[in-house]
Scaffold this motif. Structure first.
Motif, short mmCIF file in Angstrom:
data_model
loop_
_atom_site.label_atom_id
_atom_site.label_comp_id
_atom_site.label_asym_id
_atom_site.label_seq_id
_atom_site.Cartn_x
_atom_site.Cartn_y
_atom_site.Cartn_z
N SER A 1 59.53 13.13 18.58
CA SER A 1 59.65 12.20 17.84
C SER A 1 60.11 11.03 16.65
O SER A 1 60.06 11.83 16.00
N PRO A 2 60.98 10.41 17.44
CA PRO A 2 61.31 9.52 18.56
C PRO A 2 62.61 10.71 19.24
O PRO A 2 63.00 11.80 18.33
N SER A 3 62.72 10.57 20.44
CA SER A 3 63.26 11.56 21.28
C SER A 3 65.12 10.33 20.97
O SER A 3 65.09 9.50 21.11
N GLY A 4 65.97 11.57 22.02
CA GLY A 4 67.25 10.63 21.71
C GLY A 4 68.15 11.13 20.81
O GLY A 4 67.79 12.40 19.88
N VAL A 5 69.00 11.05 20.11
CA VAL A 5 69.65 11.60 18.77
C VAL A 5 69.03 11.11 17.34
O VAL A 5 68.24 10.31 17.40
N ILE A 6 68.92 11.99 17.31
CA ILE A 6 68.60 12.42 15.26
C ILE A 6 70.01 11.54 14.63
O ILE A 6 70.99 12.92 15.00
N VAL A 7 69.99 10.88 13.77
CA VAL A 7 71.05 10.54 13.30
C VAL A 7 70.26 10.87 11.69
O VAL A 7 68.96 10.83 10.71
N GLU A 8 71.25 11.82 10.72
CA GLU A 8 71.51 11.81 9.10
C GLU A 8 70.33 10.30 8.52
O GLU A 8 70.80 9.51 8.59
N GLY A 9 69.22 10.33 7.98
CA GLY A 9 68.25 9.22 7.03
C GLY A 9 67.54 9.28 7.95
O GLY A 9 66.06 8.15 7.65
N ASP A 10 67.38 9.60 9.32
CA ASP A 10 65.90 9.09 10.40
C ASP A 10 64.69 9.97 10.03
O ASP A 10 65.08 10.95 8.92
N SER A 11 63.89 9.42 9.99
CA SER A 11 62.42 9.80 10.30
C SER A 11 61.99 10.53 11.64
O SER A 11 61.95 9.62 12.70
N VAL A 12 61.29 11.50 11.84
CA VAL A 12 61.53 12.71 12.51
C VAL A 12 60.03 13.57 13.27
O VAL A 12 59.41 14.19 11.49
N THR A 13 59.31 13.44 14.08
CA THR A 13 57.54 13.79 13.72
C THR A 13 57.89 14.72 14.82
O THR A 13 58.48 14.73 16.36
N LEU A 14 57.75 16.36 14.23
CA LEU A 14 57.07 17.68 15.23
C LEU A 14 55.87 17.65 15.58
O LEU A 14 55.46 17.55 14.94
N ASN A 15 56.17 17.35 16.67
CA ASN A 15 54.01 17.95 17.14
C ASN A 15 53.85 19.12 18.27
O ASN A 15 54.81 19.07 19.07
N CYS A 16 52.93 19.84 17.96
CA CYS A 16 52.82 21.04 18.44
C CYS A 16 51.26 20.20 19.48
O CYS A 16 50.28 20.29 19.61
N ILE A 17 51.90 20.93 20.92
CA ILE A 17 50.84 20.57 22.19
C ILE A 17 49.92 21.53 22.17
O ILE A 17 51.12 22.61 22.95
N SER A 18 49.16 22.67 22.30
CA SER A 18 48.32 23.53 22.07
C SER A 18 47.25 23.20 23.16
O SER A 18 46.13 22.51 22.76
N ASP A 19 47.46 24.30 24.44
CA ASP A 19 45.73 24.45 25.49
C ASP A 19 45.07 25.19 24.49
O ASP A 19 45.57 26.86 24.96
N SER A 20 43.23 25.17 24.11
CA SER A 20 43.04 27.04 23.31
C SER A 20 41.53 25.69 23.36
O SER A 20 41.16 24.99 23.35
N ASN A 21 40.37 26.77 22.93
CA ASN A 21 39.58 26.46 22.70
C ASN A 21 38.34 27.59 22.91
O ASN A 21 38.63 29.32 22.57
N PRO A 22 38.14 27.31 20.96
CA PRO A 22 38.03 25.84 20.41
C PRO A 22 39.40 26.13 19.83
O PRO A 22 40.54 26.54 19.69
N PRO A 23 39.44 25.05 19.38
CA PRO A 23 41.24 23.95 19.05
C PRO A 23 41.25 25.26 18.00
O PRO A 23 40.86 26.09 17.18
N ALA A 24 42.75 25.47 17.99
CA ALA A 24 43.48 26.45 17.74
C ALA A 24 44.39 25.79 16.50
O ALA A 24 44.86 24.65 15.83
N GLU A 25 44.11 26.42 15.06
CA GLU A 25 45.13 26.80 13.50
C GLU A 25 46.83 27.10 14.15
O GLU A 25 46.86 27.43 15.13
N ILE A 26 47.36 25.40 13.44
CA ILE A 26 48.68 25.27 13.31
C ILE A 26 49.83 25.41 12.65
O ILE A 26 49.84 25.21 11.43
N SER A 27 51.15 26.45 12.97
CA SER A 27 51.99 26.95 11.22
C SER A 27 53.09 26.49 12.22
O SER A 27 53.45 27.03 13.48
N TRP A 28 53.79 25.70 10.86
CA TRP A 28 55.42 25.53 11.40
C TRP A 28 56.84 26.59 10.81
O TRP A 28 56.37 27.16 9.39
N PHE A 29 57.15 27.12 11.86
CA PHE A 29 58.41 27.84 11.29
C PHE A 29 59.69 27.06 11.30
O PHE A 29 60.04 26.69 12.54
#
Length: 595
Positions: A227-255
């Motif tokens: 997010s946001p979707s579409g073209v990303i230009v230098e200087g923008d703010s970008v958010t990555l969201n990890c979507i996961s189905d698990s029980n109990p809720p999982a711990e998330i790590s980014w690489f």
């Protein structure tokens, strides 16, 4: 059984009959004697009664509080029962009654009582026992995917009526029958079996409270959204969201690539740059397992930068050669490139080639970068130019290859020629290395004397010398004697490229500038040594000093000039009225004694 008698009144019997036992012809029978009913259901308590012939029934009713000596309360008169109790019997033998919407508070023993016309009163003791129950689901709190699970629908008593149990998950009836009596069997439980379970009995409205079945399972369906979707230009703010189905809720790590860069379901990048253009993935892990998402690529758009032009082949370019200009730039998306010469577009694409080059191709070339239509980055025109210098073919015979250090001595000792030293554009003049503004040049070593080589640039087909000032001298205008009041001009002669700036110095004091230094109305105060200083960006040099010597002759100033009559006997000559007269040695002046 007990009988109450009150003489001299007729004998009145009050008989309490034990179930299944009759006293003569008096009795009440209940079938069944114990009833287990669901909360909010309708209960029918069936019964029959008998009495001796000769009696007529005056009153019948049901009660739940038989009282000895006092009249028992009639439930049909009790507000709690009156609207729900319906007598289905008669005044003959049937004493059946129906009780609707039973509650847990209605759990009691109920009795039938009748009175005859002879004031005989009879209560069927013991009565019928009613137990009202609700339903509860019995389930394990936590199960793991793949386990076998049994859920039970429990009541406080065994229901009198044969019951068919119904199961619900999340308030929806289960269409697949997996029940056995009051049990629901879940073999090899799946994560889809998680939910809130409740049970009921077919034909009844009462439903048990729901119980959560919590099925544990490792992460699955792990993915990353941007997010946001579409073209990303230098200087923008970008958010990555990890979507996961698990029980109990999982711990998330980014690489990022293979490097850990953060944790948590959300990974944010503020003011994104081209350095952030990488592949990203998240790892979801809980006590039952772990899983990675597919990698996503952040493609950061940015305007052209680091624009430069390279020439191939490097070195001197001579008429007839083939030359390629390569426009090197860093941009995303790749920029559209146009080549411009003298304000005119002459080509497009990263490579611009000229086959069989001629002197007409000499000039300044620029590559111009254009962003694509998808690029939202700041519009910026990026230009880089290079001067293309072509030597006439007649210089080809003078070319000497000097591409490495080992060849330099040969280059210097060889006949004058054209030299280029690779990407460093190093030109050798004599035993010295010279850089031309730090940029590539086409250099030519020429020599005016055997001991003084000079650096020349091939510009517009003509060799142009690039030298510090040299051969600096002063030329004085006029000849002979100059009398006070005359005008004298000194001319500074200097050989340099680019042309030098000239300063005039008398003694140690700057008295003027420019190639010409003029003295109008000369006087004895102007006597002294004069020299000029020639300066350009490659160096400076002074001329030899010249002396202006003013001598008085019969009260008039004269300008002296040393001349020589013989190699060994210099003499002073005075220019008087344009007639030189020797002074010194054997010469004499008219009307004077010998000097």
């Amino acid at each position: 059984m007990w009988v109450r008698m009150a003489p001299p009144l007729p004998l009145i019997f009050f008989l309490l009959m034990i179930h299944g036992v009759s006293s003569d012809d008096w009795g009440v029978s209940y079938s069944p004697s114990h009833i287990c009913a669901l909360k909010d259901s309708t209960v029918i308590m069936r019964c029959t009664y008998r009495y001796p012939t000769g009696h007529q029934i005056k009153k019948v009713f049901w009660t739940n509080e038989p009282k000895k000596g006092d009249e028992s309360p009639d439930l049909s008169n009790d507000p709690e029962y009156s609207q729900r109790l319906q007598y289905l019997g008669d005044k003959q033998q049937n004493c059946t009654v129906r009780l609707s919407h039973v509650t847990l508070k209605n759990s009691h023993m109920y009795y039938f009582r009748f009175i005859t016309d002879k004031n005989m009163k009879w209560t069927g003791v013991p009565g019928v026992t009613l137990t009202v129950t609700d339903l509860q689901v019995e389930s394990p709190e936590r199960v793991t995917e793949g386990d076998s699970v049994t859920l039970r629908c429990k009541s406080n008593c065994a229901l009198t009526d044969r019951a068919r149990f119904i199961w619900y998950r999340n308030s929806q009836p289960l269409t697949e029958r997996r029940d056995r009596n009051n049990e629901l069997l879940l073999q090899s439980v799946r994560r889809e079996d998680s939910g809130r379970y409740s049970c009921a009995v077919d034909g009844h409205t009462h439903i048990s409270p729901a119980v959560q079945l919590n099925v544990m399972y490792p992460p699955r369906s792990v993915s990353v959204s941007i997010s946001p979707s579409g073209v990303i230009v230098e200087g923008d703010s970008v958010t990555l969201n990890c979507i996961s189905d698990s029980n109990p809720p999982a711990e998330i790590s980014w690489f990022k690539g293979g490097t850990f860069v953060g944790s948590g379901r959300i990974y944010s990048i503020s003011k994104i740059s081209s350095d952030d253009s990488k592949t990203y993935k998240c790892k979801s892990i809980n006590e039952h397992g772990e899983k990675y998402s597919d990698a996503v690529t952040l493609n950061v758009m940015y305007s052209p930068r680091s624009v430069s032009v390279s020439i191939s082949p490097s070195g001197v370019i001579v008429e007839g050669d083939s030359v390629s200009l390569n426009c090197i730039s860093d941009s995303n998306p790749p920029a559209e490139i146009r080549w411009i010469r003298g304000g005119m577009i002459v080509g497009s694409g990263r490579i611009f080639s000229i086959s069989k080059i001629s002197s007409d191709d000499s000039g300044e070339y620029k590559c111009k970068m254009h962003r694509s239509s998808e690029d939202r980055s700041e519009l910026r025109e990026c230009l880089e130019n290079i001067r293309l210098l072509v030597l006439l073919d007649r210089y080809r015979s003078a070319l000497v290859s000097c591409g490495d250090r080992s060849a330099r001595s040969r280059c210097i000792s060889n006949k004058p020629g054209v030299f280029v030293f690779g990407a460093t554009a190093l030109a050798v003049a004599g035993q010295h290395e010279t850089r031309w503004k730090g940029k590539p040049v086409l250099s030519k070593l020429v020599s005016r004397t055997n001991s003084e080589p000079a650096l020349a640039l091939a510009l517009n087909q003509h060799p142009v010398l690039v030298d510090p000032p040299r051969n600096v001298s002063v030329l004085m205008s006029g000849s002979g004697v100059i009398v006070e009041g005359d005008s004298v001009t000194l001319n500074c002669i200097s050989d340099s490229n680019p042309p030098a700036e000239i300063s005039w110095i008398k003694g140690g004091t700057i008295v003027g500038s420019g190639r010409i230094y003029s003295i109008s109305k000369i006087s004895s105060d102007d006597s002294g040594e004069y020299k000029c200083k020639s300066t350009n960006k490659h160096g400076e040099k002074y001329s030899d000093a010249v002396t202006l010597n003013v001598i008085w002759w019969k009260g008039k100033p004269v300008l002296s000039k040393l001349v020589s009559r013989t190699n060994s006997e210099p003499a002073l000559a005075l220019a008087l009225n344009q007639h030189p007269v020797l002074v010194g040695g054997k010469g004499t002046l008219p009307g004077t004694s010998q000097c």
